[in-house]
Enzyme design. Structure first.
Site, mmCIF file in Angstrom:
data_model
loop_
_atom_site.group_PDB
_atom_site.id
_atom_site.type_symbol
_atom_site.label_atom_id
_atom_site.label_comp_id
_atom_site.label_asym_id
_atom_site.label_seq_id
_atom_site.Cartn_x
_atom_site.Cartn_y
_atom_site.Cartn_z
ATOM 1 N N ASP A 59 0.843 -1.199 0.000
ATOM 2 C CA ASP A 59 0.000 0.000 0.000
ATOM 3 C C ASP A 59 0.874 1.244 0.000
ATOM 4 O O ASP A 59 1.854 1.325 0.747
ATOM 5 C CB ASP A 59 -0.890 -0.001 1.253
ATOM 6 C CG ASP A 59 -1.943 -1.093 1.207
ATOM 7 O OD1 ASP A 59 -2.715 -1.102 0.236
ATOM 8 O OD2 ASP A 59 -1.970 -1.934 2.123
ATOM 9 N N MET A 65 -2.734 4.618 -3.275
ATOM 10 C CA MET A 65 -3.826 5.452 -2.761
ATOM 11 C C MET A 65 -3.284 6.873 -2.709
ATOM 12 O O MET A 65 -3.010 7.431 -1.641
ATOM 13 C CB MET A 65 -4.249 4.940 -1.375
ATOM 14 C CG MET A 65 -5.049 3.648 -1.458
ATOM 15 S SD MET A 65 -5.174 2.800 0.122
ATOM 16 C CE MET A 65 -3.623 1.912 0.105
ATOM 17 N N ASP A 113 -9.931 -5.970 -1.410
ATOM 18 C CA ASP A 113 -8.966 -5.441 -0.446
ATOM 19 C C ASP A 113 -9.702 -4.768 0.711
ATOM 20 O O ASP A 113 -10.408 -3.776 0.507
ATOM 21 C CB ASP A 113 -8.062 -4.422 -1.175
ATOM 22 C CG ASP A 113 -6.988 -3.837 -0.269
ATOM 23 O OD1 ASP A 113 -6.806 -4.341 0.852
ATOM 24 O OD2 ASP A 113 -6.330 -2.865 -0.708
HETATM 25 C C1 DX5 Z 1 -6.430 -0.272 3.243
HETATM 26 C C2 DX5 Z 1 -5.381 -1.002 2.467
HETATM 27 C C3 DX5 Z 1 -5.400 -2.464 2.673
HETATM 28 C C4 DX5 Z 1 -5.150 -2.912 4.100
HETATM 29 C C5 DX5 Z 1 -5.835 -4.233 4.303
HETATM 30 O O1 DX5 Z 1 -6.603 0.990 2.734
HETATM 31 O O2 DX5 Z 1 -5.540 -0.760 1.069
HETATM 32 O O3 DX5 Z 1 -4.513 -3.118 1.774
HETATM 33 O O4 DX5 Z 1 -3.796 -3.022 4.427
HETATM 34 O O5 DX5 Z 1 -5.760 -4.594 5.634
HETATM 35 P P1 DX5 Z 1 -6.820 -5.594 6.303
HETATM 36 O O6 DX5 Z 1 -6.712 -6.900 5.574
HETATM 37 O O7 DX5 Z 1 -6.386 -5.661 7.719
HETATM 38 O O8 DX5 Z 1 -8.194 -4.976 6.126
HETATM 39 ZN ZN ZN Z 2 -4.439 -2.006 -0.344
#
Ligand code: DX5
Ligand code: ZN
Length: 232
Positions: A43, A76, A183
């Protein structure tokens, strides 16, 4: 599709742990804990597109130096057109940009392919599938957020299940070879429904990193998903 895409992932259930909530002080060990995964989800957050900051191209290079797994970089960030190519150059196998932050997704996908990376396009939970309907033929992966992006450890938004199913229908209608990644909040409790709805690539942060044995958690998630895979 590019040479960097593992062909098996198109029809198999793939587990991509997210290292957002791994122990960053022991990154090499944390990467070693998940060595049986199918890919690694990195991320990247800019504190503008989401209210959190994480990663960057040099962080991605550090990750790649410590792992054999193909990396999918989930950007993001605002102004994806400007920054996404840097992640392809840093070595990501897949670079995924949010459609809400990409002004020219067709051009961006071409540029990423030219740089040898696969291209992904991501949707926030409230962005409808119609926003990407026309670009699906140009990309290799569709990422559907199943939490509001920005943080790990949130609960899976159940209302996303019909959206995943609609995306899968569209992909089959268009006869595309496209992976559908989910995700956010993917756990042993939610992965089967996400697979049944049509996802085949599963990001799992907390479900893997909070487990005592991450390798067992990966195997369990993969088996649950594989048993419910519905590719339309
Ligand atoms: C959130 C991220 C995800 C996050 C997922 O914005 O894009 O990739 O790390 O984490 P979990 O599996 O704990 O929801
Ligand atoms: Zn992610």
């Amino acid at each position: 599709m590019t040479a960097t895409q593992p062909a098996a992932s198109l029809t198999a259930a793939a587990i991509h742990p997210s290292i957002l909530n791994a122990d960053q002080a022991h990154l090499a060990d944390e990467l070693h804990r998940i060595s049986s995964a199918d890919g690694l989800h990195v991320d990247i957050m800019d504190n503008h597109f989401v209210p959190n900051q994480f990663g960057g191209p040099s962080f991605l290079e550090t990750v790649l130096a410590n792992s054999e797994l193909p990396v999918d970089a989930h950007l993001m960030i605002e102004d994806a057109d400007r920054w996404a190519p840097d992640y392809a150059e840093a070595g990501a196998a897949i670079v995924t940009s949010h459609v809400e932050a990409a002004a020219a997704p067709f051009r961006l996908a071409k540029e990423l392919h030219r740089l040898g990376a696969a291209a992904g396009i991501a949707l926030r939970p409230t962005t409808p599938i119609s926003a990407v309907e026309h670009v699906l033929g140009e990309v290799d992966l569709l990422l559907l957020m199943t939490v509001e992006p920005g943080f790990g450890g949130q609960s899976f938004i159940e209302a996303m299940l019909p959206k995943i199913a609609a995306a899968r229908r569209l992909v089959s209608e268009q006869g595309l070879e496209l992976r559908i990644q989910v995700d956010g909040g993917v756990t042993a409790q939610t992965i089967e429904r996400a697979a049944e709805a049509g996802a085949n690539v599963f990001v799992a942060g907390s479900a893997v990193y909070k487990a005592d044995d991450a390798l067992t958690a990966i195997t369990d998630l993969r088996e649950r998903a594989a048993a419910h895979l519905h590719l339309g």
